[in-house]
Design a protein around this motif. Sequence first.
Motif, PDB file in Angstrom:
ATOM      1  N   GLU A 120       0.832  -1.146   0.072  1.00  0.00           N
ATOM      2  CA  GLU A 120      -0.017   0.062   0.097  1.00  0.00           C
ATOM      3  C   GLU A 120       0.810   1.356   0.054  1.00  0.00           C
ATOM      4  O   GLU A 120       0.418   2.367  -0.611  1.00  0.00           O
ATOM      5  CB  GLU A 120      -1.025   0.017   1.281  1.00  0.00           C
ATOM      6  CG  GLU A 120      -1.912   1.247   1.238  1.00  0.00           C
ATOM      7  CD  GLU A 120      -3.141   0.919   2.223  1.00  0.00           C
ATOM      8  OE1 GLU A 120      -4.185   1.835   2.009  1.00  0.00           O
ATOM      9  OE2 GLU A 120      -2.843  -0.168   2.985  1.00  0.00           O
ATOM     10  N   TYR A 190      -4.485  -5.117  -4.430  1.00  0.00           N
ATOM     11  CA  TYR A 190      -5.598  -4.286  -4.102  1.00  0.00           C
ATOM     12  C   TYR A 190      -6.677  -5.442  -3.280  1.00  0.00           C
ATOM     13  O   TYR A 190      -7.521  -4.939  -2.268  1.00  0.00           O
ATOM     14  CB  TYR A 190      -6.408  -3.755  -5.083  1.00  0.00           C
ATOM     15  CG  TYR A 190      -5.776  -2.765  -5.792  1.00  0.00           C
ATOM     16  CD1 TYR A 190      -5.788  -1.345  -4.946  1.00  0.00           C
ATOM     17  CD2 TYR A 190      -5.111  -2.611  -7.014  1.00  0.00           C
ATOM     18  CE1 TYR A 190      -5.088  -0.444  -5.783  1.00  0.00           C
ATOM     19  CE2 TYR A 190      -4.366  -1.737  -7.569  1.00  0.00           C
ATOM     20  CZ  TYR A 190      -4.244  -0.599  -7.070  1.00  0.00           C
ATOM     21  OH  TYR A 190      -3.699   0.539  -7.770  1.00  0.00           O
ATOM     22  N   SER A 196      -9.589   0.060  -2.711  1.00  0.00           N
ATOM     23  CA  SER A 196     -10.281   0.436  -3.922  1.00  0.00           C
ATOM     24  C   SER A 196      -9.191   1.131  -4.768  1.00  0.00           C
ATOM     25  O   SER A 196      -8.959   2.004  -4.382  1.00  0.00           O
ATOM     26  CB  SER A 196     -11.508   1.166  -3.617  1.00  0.00           C
ATOM     27  OG  SER A 196     -12.072   1.470  -5.023  1.00  0.00           O
ATOM     28  N   PRO A 197      -9.200   0.603  -5.976  1.00  0.00           N
ATOM     29  CA  PRO A 197      -8.223   1.620  -6.922  1.00  0.00           C
ATOM     30  C   PRO A 197      -8.739   2.839  -7.098  1.00  0.00           C
ATOM     31  O   PRO A 197      -7.962   3.725  -7.473  1.00  0.00           O
ATOM     32  CB  PRO A 197      -8.308   0.632  -8.234  1.00  0.00           C
ATOM     33  CG  PRO A 197      -8.576  -0.695  -7.892  1.00  0.00           C
ATOM     34  CD  PRO A 197      -9.571  -0.593  -6.607  1.00  0.00           C
ATOM     35  N   SER A 205      -5.400   1.386 -13.114  1.00  0.00           N
ATOM     36  CA  SER A 205      -5.640   0.228 -12.640  1.00  0.00           C
ATOM     37  C   SER A 205      -6.721  -0.655 -13.606  1.00  0.00           C
ATOM     38  O   SER A 205      -7.282  -1.742 -12.865  1.00  0.00           O
ATOM     39  CB  SER A 205      -6.577   0.627 -11.448  1.00  0.00           C
ATOM     40  OG  SER A 205      -7.673   1.215 -11.499  1.00  0.00           O
ATOM     41  N   ALA A 279      -0.587  -4.916 -10.211  1.00  0.00           N
ATOM     42  CA  ALA A 279      -1.133  -5.153  -8.827  1.00  0.00           C
ATOM     43  C   ALA A 279      -0.753  -6.441  -8.157  1.00  0.00           C
ATOM     44  O   ALA A 279      -1.281  -7.298  -7.643  1.00  0.00           O
ATOM     45  CB  ALA A 279      -2.648  -5.240  -8.854  1.00  0.00           C
TER      46      ALA A 279
END
Length: 328
Positions: A120, A190, A196-197, A205, A279
């Motif tokens: 993150e 994610y 949330s993107p 994303s 991701a």
Amino acid sequence: MAESETRLAWRLFNLNWIPIAAMSGVLLLAVLFAGFSLEPVAFGVMSGMAGEFALMVYLYFWARGSAADPKLIFGLGAIAQLLMIVTIMGPLTYVALAINWPLQDHTFLAIDRAMGIDPEQLIKFVNDHAWVMTSLETGYGFIKWFLLAIPIILAVTLRLVRLQLFVAAFSLALAVTLVVSAVIPAVGTYYGLNISPADYPSIDSHFYAAQLRDILAVRSGVLRDLELFKLAGVVSFPSFHAASAVLYAWALWPVRGGIGVAAAVMNVLTIAATPVIGAHYTIDVIGGVLVAVGCIAAVKYALAFVSGGESAAEAGYLPAKQLEADAR
């Protein structure tokens, strides 16, 4: 086509059809018995193109024999094989996902954090630095262009054995990735972080969105009709983006004129982009790199086996300097 320089490459080229045939058989079984179907137009066009290129290679070789141009033979032949490999393996990643083993996002996230990496925080950093995002997005897209560039460059520079080893390593890496991802599936950072993107609008994303959509649909049984041009990347661990970047850099490294160095730099950028744009967990990237390294070692070992346990230069297949560069 001088026999002393190309006989081994031709033998390897023909052997490279064996794993492609095996992949085709597995996909056929999936269509017949696992409830999957393939949209015929796109799949037919892609496989038809690959088959036509391969037919052209063999007809040209049979017609010209020793006078055949090795650049044309092996360049077009490698394109045919790579085209067939990606056409088959794309749907097979969805078949593997349908095995529906438990998702391992929590495990991968825990491993990343144990290594001192917080996905993150990495996402936040890229979101706050637009130039980093632009660079990573560019690097992530390199995966497509090298598949066409490598056959052309290696054929033109007459690194014919290197080209065949690359095709073999590429198909093997895809197969290994497929098997591992079936047993240890995951969605992505994610999903694992439960964020949330939309909270990071500067990051592209859409790759993750397509991945999330298709993974959940396949695992729930909703998605069984596969359209080739609409398939997303549904493999998390190991990352094939990272594996392909290592394979691309290795394939082109011996090429002079700055091409090898440029390829290495571009593929380092691809690897750097994979955790954010794709991701992926950091452990996914490490896994992909290890898969590539292992597959390169495997095909180099296979080269020694195919050449009868002696160097290809001693067997009269290739000049010693070129063989050394091709196997390095």
